[in-house]
Motif scaffolding. Sequence first.
Motif, PDB file in Angstrom:
ATOM      1  N   GLN A  69     104.877  62.909  53.776  1.00 65.61           N
ATOM      2  CA  GLN A  69     105.459  61.572  53.759  1.00 65.61           C
ATOM      3  C   GLN A  69     104.387  60.486  53.849  1.00 65.61           C
ATOM      4  N   ASP A  70     103.329  60.743  54.605  1.00 62.19           N
ATOM      5  CA  ASP A  70     102.221  59.781  54.674  1.00 62.19           C
ATOM      6  C   ASP A  70     101.439  59.753  53.367  1.00 62.19           C
ATOM      7  N   LEU A  71     101.278  60.915  52.752  1.00 63.02           N
ATOM      8  CA  LEU A  71     100.462  61.025  51.549  1.00 63.02           C
ATOM      9  C   LEU A  71     101.176  60.452  50.324  1.00 63.02           C
ATOM     10  N   PHE A  72     102.453  60.727  50.182  1.00 60.54           N
ATOM     11  CA  PHE A  72     103.182  60.331  48.972  1.00 60.54           C
ATOM     12  C   PHE A  72     104.182  59.200  49.205  1.00 60.54           C
ATOM     13  N   GLY A  73     104.423  58.851  50.466  1.00 62.82           N
ATOM     14  CA  GLY A  73     105.381  57.790  50.742  1.00 62.82           C
ATOM     15  C   GLY A  73     106.814  58.292  50.666  1.00 62.82           C
ATOM     16  N   VAL A  74     107.763  57.375  50.873  1.00 64.30           N
ATOM     17  CA  VAL A  74     109.171  57.751  50.880  1.00 64.30           C
ATOM     18  C   VAL A  74     109.979  56.854  49.922  1.00 64.30           C
ATOM     19  N   GLY A  75     109.316  56.383  48.896  1.00 62.36           N
ATOM     20  CA  GLY A  75     109.982  55.521  47.924  1.00 62.36           C
ATOM     21  C   GLY A  75     110.132  56.196  46.575  1.00 62.36           C
ATOM     22  N   PHE A  76     109.311  55.754  45.619  1.00 57.35           N
ATOM     23  CA  PHE A  76     109.385  56.287  44.261  1.00 57.35           C
ATOM     24  C   PHE A  76     109.127  57.784  44.230  1.00 57.35           C
ATOM     25  N   SER A  77     108.221  58.269  45.063  1.00 55.25           N
ATOM     26  CA  SER A  77     107.907  59.702  45.078  1.00 55.25           C
ATOM     27  C   SER A  77     109.139  60.537  45.384  1.00 55.25           C
ATOM     28  N   VAL A  79     112.263  59.766  44.767  1.00 54.88           N
ATOM     29  CA  VAL A  79     113.159  59.729  43.606  1.00 54.88           C
ATOM     30  C   VAL A  79     112.652  60.665  42.505  1.00 54.88           C
ATOM     31  N   LEU A  80     111.340  60.585  42.217  1.00 54.60           N
ATOM     32  CA  LEU A  80     110.754  61.425  41.174  1.00 54.60           C
ATOM     33  C   LEU A  80     110.868  62.901  41.515  1.00 54.60           C
ATOM     34  N   LEU A  81     110.490  63.266  42.730  1.00 54.96           N
ATOM     35  CA  LEU A  81     110.519  64.677  43.117  1.00 54.96           C
ATOM     36  C   LEU A  81     111.948  65.199  43.185  1.00 54.96           C
ATOM     37  N   SER A  82     112.884  64.349  43.557  1.00 55.58           N
ATOM     38  CA  SER A  82     114.283  64.752  43.566  1.00 55.58           C
ATOM     39  C   SER A  82     114.760  65.039  42.152  1.00 55.58           C
ATOM     40  N   PHE A  83     114.382  64.183  41.213  1.00 56.23           N
ATOM     41  CA  PHE A  83     114.761  64.397  39.809  1.00 56.23           C
ATOM     42  C   PHE A  83     114.208  65.722  39.292  1.00 56.23           C
ATOM     43  N   VAL A  84     112.941  66.002  39.595  1.00 54.11           N
ATOM     44  CA  VAL A  84     112.316  67.244  39.142  1.00 54.11           C
ATOM     45  C   VAL A  84     113.001  68.443  39.772  1.00 54.11           C
ATOM     46  N   TYR A  85     113.272  68.356  41.071  1.00 57.17           N
ATOM     47  CA  TYR A  85     113.886  69.476  41.771  1.00 57.17           C
ATOM     48  C   TYR A  85     115.263  69.802  41.201  1.00 57.17           C
TER      49      TYR A  85
END
Length: 279
Positions: A69-77, A79-85
């Motif tokens: 969460q510190d490295l990638f944040g909790v915003g756009f990342s 959303v993107l990772l959720s879409f991929v998953y």
Amino acid sequence: MVEVVRYEWTLKRILHICTGLLAFYLCYVGYRNLKSVLPIYTDQLLWDTELAQLDQWMFGGVNPAYIFQDLFGVGFSAVLLSFVYLAYLPLVPISVGVVLVVCRDLSVGAWYATAISLNWVMGVLSYYALPAVGPIYYQPQYYAALPETGTSSLQAALWENRTEFLADPVTADVIHGVAAFASLHCSVTFAMALFAHKTIQSAVLRWAAWAFFGLTFLATLYFGWHYLVDSIAGVFIGWLCVTLGQWATRNRRMRRPTGHERSAVTSERVTTVSTVGPS
């Protein structure tokens, strides 16, 4: 066109495609059914405490949820990772159908269908060998900062189904779908990428397959679906399934042809197709 269809779409090829799709379907349904009754036999044997401790040790004493969460944040990342998953869910059966239909070499299509089907078999065996529910359910407080996404909704729905199933396993009409070790998302996407690397000439498609696997691997950890060892075990299962599928379908020396070889094959196909057409 009629002659080309008659030449390309033989009864043998159609039967191979149908057999591959049926094998995939049967293995997946068996996997879902065995996963659904998993808590009846393993709920008193969960390994989440040990896996969580191992996870923290592997990340230098820090909970990996904080690191990601510190490295990638909790915003756009997120959303993107959720879409991929979530894209994994329709992509896997679609890819099986596409490979079976597109591959003129029937053994290559059989290789892919075998590899993906074996993932379900190996995956459900790993669920029973080392049962766990995963970080998001064992330590949900570490993922409270993540935003609402399609993945978080799926996680909530799966836990609700689990609770309903455990309340009355005999009459419950829901499918239990919670299991951490090993990560089937990682095993299947790694198998897809490795198969593409071994068989596809297009560098763009090969890189896309590896990128999809990498993002999926990250998503399994970022959202707390799996411990790190779960995802690593998934990679091993994916490699093993591709290797066994390659051996079983006798694609032991499969490699991508060189540019010269591709040109020669293309010329041969054009010549062959032209000979079956009307003069």
